[in-house]
Design a protein around this motif. Structure first.
Motif, PDB file in Angstrom:
ATOM      1  N   LYS A 123       1.505  14.549  15.264  1.00 18.72           N
ATOM      2  CA  LYS A 123       2.448  14.194  14.201  1.00 18.72           C
ATOM      3  C   LYS A 123       1.669  13.966  12.915  1.00 18.72           C
ATOM      4  O   LYS A 123       0.817  13.093  12.847  1.00 18.72           O
ATOM      5  CB  LYS A 123       3.234  12.940  14.564  1.00 18.72           C
ATOM      6  CG  LYS A 123       4.165  13.167  15.732  1.00 18.72           C
ATOM      7  CD  LYS A 123       5.264  12.150  15.782  1.00 18.72           C
ATOM      8  CE  LYS A 123       6.254  12.565  16.859  1.00 18.72           C
ATOM      9  NZ  LYS A 123       7.286  11.576  17.073  1.00 18.72           N
ATOM     10  N   GLY A 124       1.957  14.762  11.891  1.00 24.19           N
ATOM     11  CA  GLY A 124       1.291  14.628  10.606  1.00 24.19           C
ATOM     12  C   GLY A 124      -0.149  15.116  10.624  1.00 24.19           C
ATOM     13  O   GLY A 124      -0.931  14.793   9.748  1.00 24.19           O
ATOM     14  N   VAL A 125      -0.483  15.894  11.651  1.00 22.91           N
ATOM     15  CA  VAL A 125      -1.822  16.449  11.779  1.00 22.91           C
ATOM     16  C   VAL A 125      -1.682  17.955  11.907  1.00 22.91           C
ATOM     17  O   VAL A 125      -0.900  18.443  12.726  1.00 22.91           O
ATOM     18  CB  VAL A 125      -2.554  15.875  13.021  1.00 22.91           C
ATOM     19  CG1 VAL A 125      -3.911  16.533  13.201  1.00 22.91           C
ATOM     20  CG2 VAL A 125      -2.709  14.365  12.897  1.00 22.91           C
ATOM     21  N   GLY A 126      -2.404  18.702  11.101  1.00 22.83           N
ATOM     22  CA  GLY A 126      -2.321  20.158  11.131  1.00 22.83           C
ATOM     23  C   GLY A 126      -3.125  20.743  12.273  1.00 22.83           C
ATOM     24  O   GLY A 126      -3.929  20.067  12.911  1.00 22.83           O
ATOM     25  N   ALA A 127      -2.916  22.014  12.519  1.00 21.93           N
ATOM     26  CA  ALA A 127      -3.667  22.710  13.559  1.00 21.93           C
ATOM     27  C   ALA A 127      -3.790  24.176  13.180  1.00 21.93           C
ATOM     28  O   ALA A 127      -2.883  24.751  12.573  1.00 21.93           O
ATOM     29  CB  ALA A 127      -2.982  22.563  14.903  1.00 21.93           C
ATOM     30  N   THR A 128      -4.907  24.780  13.549  1.00 18.10           N
ATOM     31  CA  THR A 128      -5.070  26.210  13.311  1.00 18.10           C
ATOM     32  C   THR A 128      -4.176  26.968  14.298  1.00 18.10           C
ATOM     33  O   THR A 128      -3.666  26.389  15.265  1.00 18.10           O
ATOM     34  CB  THR A 128      -6.539  26.635  13.502  1.00 18.10           C
ATOM     35  OG1 THR A 128      -6.922  26.361  14.854  1.00 18.10           O
ATOM     36  CG2 THR A 128      -7.458  25.896  12.543  1.00 18.10           C
ATOM     37  N   VAL A 129      -4.008  28.259  14.047  1.00 21.22           N
ATOM     38  CA  VAL A 129      -3.124  29.074  14.896  1.00 21.22           C
ATOM     39  C   VAL A 129      -3.594  29.043  16.343  1.00 21.22           C
ATOM     40  O   VAL A 129      -2.790  28.847  17.272  1.00 21.22           O
ATOM     41  CB  VAL A 129      -3.074  30.534  14.372  1.00 21.22           C
ATOM     42  CG1 VAL A 129      -2.262  31.404  15.301  1.00 21.22           C
ATOM     43  CG2 VAL A 129      -2.509  30.568  12.970  1.00 21.22           C
ATOM     44  N   GLY A 130      -4.897  29.209  16.566  1.00 16.73           N
ATOM     45  CA  GLY A 130      -5.441  29.206  17.920  1.00 16.73           C
ATOM     46  C   GLY A 130      -5.310  27.853  18.590  1.00 16.73           C
ATOM     47  O   GLY A 130      -4.987  27.762  19.778  1.00 16.73           O
ATOM     48  N   LYS A 132      -3.085  25.526  17.907  1.00 17.39           N
ATOM     49  CA  LYS A 132      -1.661  25.291  18.168  1.00 17.39           C
ATOM     50  C   LYS A 132      -1.236  25.995  19.453  1.00 17.39           C
ATOM     51  O   LYS A 132      -0.523  25.411  20.287  1.00 17.39           O
ATOM     52  CB  LYS A 132      -0.836  25.798  16.982  1.00 17.39           C
ATOM     53  CG  LYS A 132       0.645  25.475  17.080  1.00 17.39           C
ATOM     54  CD  LYS A 132       1.371  25.909  15.829  1.00 17.39           C
ATOM     55  CE  LYS A 132       2.855  25.576  15.954  1.00 17.39           C
ATOM     56  NZ  LYS A 132       3.621  25.989  14.782  1.00 17.39           N
ATOM     57  N   ALA A 133      -1.698  27.222  19.633  1.00 16.02           N
ATOM     58  CA  ALA A 133      -1.372  27.979  20.846  1.00 16.02           C
ATOM     59  C   ALA A 133      -1.936  27.285  22.080  1.00 16.02           C
ATOM     60  O   ALA A 133      -1.265  27.195  23.120  1.00 16.02           O
ATOM     61  CB  ALA A 133      -1.922  29.392  20.730  1.00 16.02           C
ATOM     62  N   ALA A 134      -3.156  26.767  21.995  1.00 19.62           N
ATOM     63  CA  ALA A 134      -3.790  26.088  23.128  1.00 19.62           C
ATOM     64  C   ALA A 134      -3.061  24.792  23.470  1.00 19.62           C
ATOM     65  O   ALA A 134      -2.873  24.468  24.655  1.00 19.62           O
ATOM     66  CB  ALA A 134      -5.250  25.800  22.808  1.00 19.62           C
ATOM     67  N   ILE A 135      -2.623  24.049  22.455  1.00 17.81           N
ATOM     68  CA  ILE A 135      -1.905  22.787  22.681  1.00 17.81           C
ATOM     69  C   ILE A 135      -0.551  23.055  23.328  1.00 17.81           C
ATOM     70  O   ILE A 135      -0.140  22.376  24.271  1.00 17.81           O
ATOM     71  CB  ILE A 135      -1.739  22.010  21.350  1.00 17.81           C
ATOM     72  CG1 ILE A 135      -3.102  21.487  20.871  1.00 17.81           C
ATOM     73  CG2 ILE A 135      -0.774  20.846  21.505  1.00 17.81           C
ATOM     74  CD1 ILE A 135      -3.135  20.973  19.466  1.00 17.81           C
ATOM     75  N   GLU A 136       0.145  24.075  22.820  1.00 11.87           N
ATOM     76  CA  GLU A 136       1.455  24.413  23.384  1.00 11.87           C
ATOM     77  C   GLU A 136       1.346  24.988  24.784  1.00 11.87           C
ATOM     78  O   GLU A 136       2.204  24.791  25.634  1.00 11.87           O
ATOM     79  CB  GLU A 136       2.191  25.381  22.458  1.00 11.87           C
ATOM     80  CG  GLU A 136       2.671  24.680  21.184  1.00 11.87           C
ATOM     81  CD  GLU A 136       3.230  25.622  20.136  1.00 11.87           C
ATOM     82  OE1 GLU A 136       3.090  26.849  20.286  1.00 11.87           O
ATOM     83  OE2 GLU A 136       3.802  25.102  19.154  1.00 11.87           O
ATOM     84  N   ALA A 137       0.252  25.684  25.088  1.00  8.40           N
ATOM     85  CA  ALA A 137       0.016  26.210  26.435  1.00  8.40           C
ATOM     86  C   ALA A 137      -0.214  25.078  27.426  1.00  8.40           C
ATOM     87  O   ALA A 137       0.110  25.199  28.613  1.00  8.40           O
ATOM     88  CB  ALA A 137      -1.180  27.145  26.430  1.00  8.40           C
ATOM     89  N   ALA A 138      -0.758  23.942  26.942  1.00 10.78           N
ATOM     90  CA  ALA A 138      -1.006  22.779  27.806  1.00 10.78           C
ATOM     91  C   ALA A 138       0.242  21.910  27.922  1.00 10.78           C
ATOM     92  O   ALA A 138       0.212  20.872  28.590  1.00 10.78           O
ATOM     93  CB  ALA A 138      -2.169  21.977  27.259  1.00 10.78           C
ATOM     94  N   GLY A 139       1.344  22.295  27.251  1.00  6.16           N
ATOM     95  CA  GLY A 139       2.581  21.530  27.346  1.00  6.16           C
ATOM     96  C   GLY A 139       2.822  20.586  26.184  1.00  6.16           C
ATOM     97  O   GLY A 139       3.802  19.842  26.179  1.00  6.16           O
ATOM     98  N   GLY A 140       1.951  20.608  25.200  1.00 12.58           N
ATOM     99  CA  GLY A 140       2.095  19.712  24.052  1.00 12.58           C
ATOM    100  C   GLY A 140       2.871  20.373  22.928  1.00 12.58           C
ATOM    101  O   GLY A 140       3.413  21.477  23.069  1.00 12.58           O
ATOM    102  N   SER A 141       2.917  19.689  21.781  1.00 12.85           N
ATOM    103  CA  SER A 141       3.622  20.245  20.614  1.00 12.85           C
ATOM    104  C   SER A 141       2.941  19.789  19.339  1.00 12.85           C
ATOM    105  O   SER A 141       2.265  18.768  19.297  1.00 12.85           O
ATOM    106  CB  SER A 141       5.081  19.783  20.633  1.00 12.85           C
ATOM    107  OG  SER A 141       5.166  18.387  20.472  1.00 12.85           O
ATOM    108  N   VAL A 142       3.161  20.597  18.295  1.00 20.31           N
ATOM    109  CA  VAL A 142       2.623  20.286  16.968  1.00 20.31           C
ATOM    110  C   VAL A 142       3.798  20.131  16.019  1.00 20.31           C
ATOM    111  O   VAL A 142       4.569  21.063  15.817  1.00 20.31           O
ATOM    112  CB  VAL A 142       1.709  21.420  16.466  1.00 20.31           C
ATOM    113  CG1 VAL A 142       1.179  21.104  15.081  1.00 20.31           C
ATOM    114  CG2 VAL A 142       0.564  21.625  17.444  1.00 20.31           C
ATOM    115  N   ALA A 143       3.958  18.917  15.465  1.00 19.78           N
ATOM    116  CA  ALA A 143       5.084  18.662  14.567  1.00 19.78           C
ATOM    117  C   ALA A 143       4.689  18.936  13.139  1.00 19.78           C
ATOM    118  O   ALA A 143       3.590  18.724  12.731  1.00 19.78           O
ATOM    119  CB  ALA A 143       5.556  17.222  14.716  1.00 19.78           C
TER     120      ALA A 143
END
Length: 143
Positions: A123-130, A132-143
């Motif tokens: 939350k309120g923290v950015g992520a690079t494209v790669g 973000k994909a790794a976090i979402e693959a682990a079941g997380g999310s980027v707001a």
């Protein structure tokens, strides 16, 4: 020991050289200034880097490089840092409290370095494209 008997340590003081006091002193006549020239005369001086009118070295070399003043306000963390965190919800305050980012940081970005295997919500923290994909693959999310 009295105040009037205190002397500096041996070798701590040097003889004060008095120049221009006759041939017998060894530093008479020109007083160590050599012969003629600007530096031999009273009041003669030149600026630091002055090369007698020749284009000085600092002006002959090209200007190069730039250091951003906003760099100190940006920070980055990797996926291994996120994996090591205990919290499931990660925001700027959490990262500052743990000491992963400096107190001055205003922008934080997660980069794809290392791996993550647990669910994390950013939350309120950015992520690079790669990342973000790794976090979402682990079941997380980027707001």
């Amino acid at each position: 020991m009295q105040l009037n008997s205190i002397k500096p340590a041996a070798g701590a003081t040097h003889y004060k050289r008095r120049v221009g006091r006759g041939i017998g002193s060894g530093i008479g006549k020109t007083a160590g200034r050599g012969h003629k020239g600007q530096k031999s005369r009273a009041g003669g001086y030149h600026k630091v880097g002055f090369e007698g009118g020749q284009m000085p070295l600092q002006r002959r070399l090209p200007k190069r490089g730039f250091k951003s003043q906003t760099l100190k306000f940006n920070a980055e963390i990797n996926l291994d840092d996120l994996q090591a965190l205990v919290a499931d919800e990660v925001d700027m305050l959490t990262l500052k409290a743990v000491g992963l980012v400096p107190e001055l940081a205003k922008n934080v970005k997660v980069i794809l370095s290392g791996s993550i295997s647990r669910k994390v919500t950013l939350k309120g923290v950015g992520a690079t494209v790669g990342a973000k994909a790794a976090i979402e693959a682990a079941g997380g999310s980027v707001a």
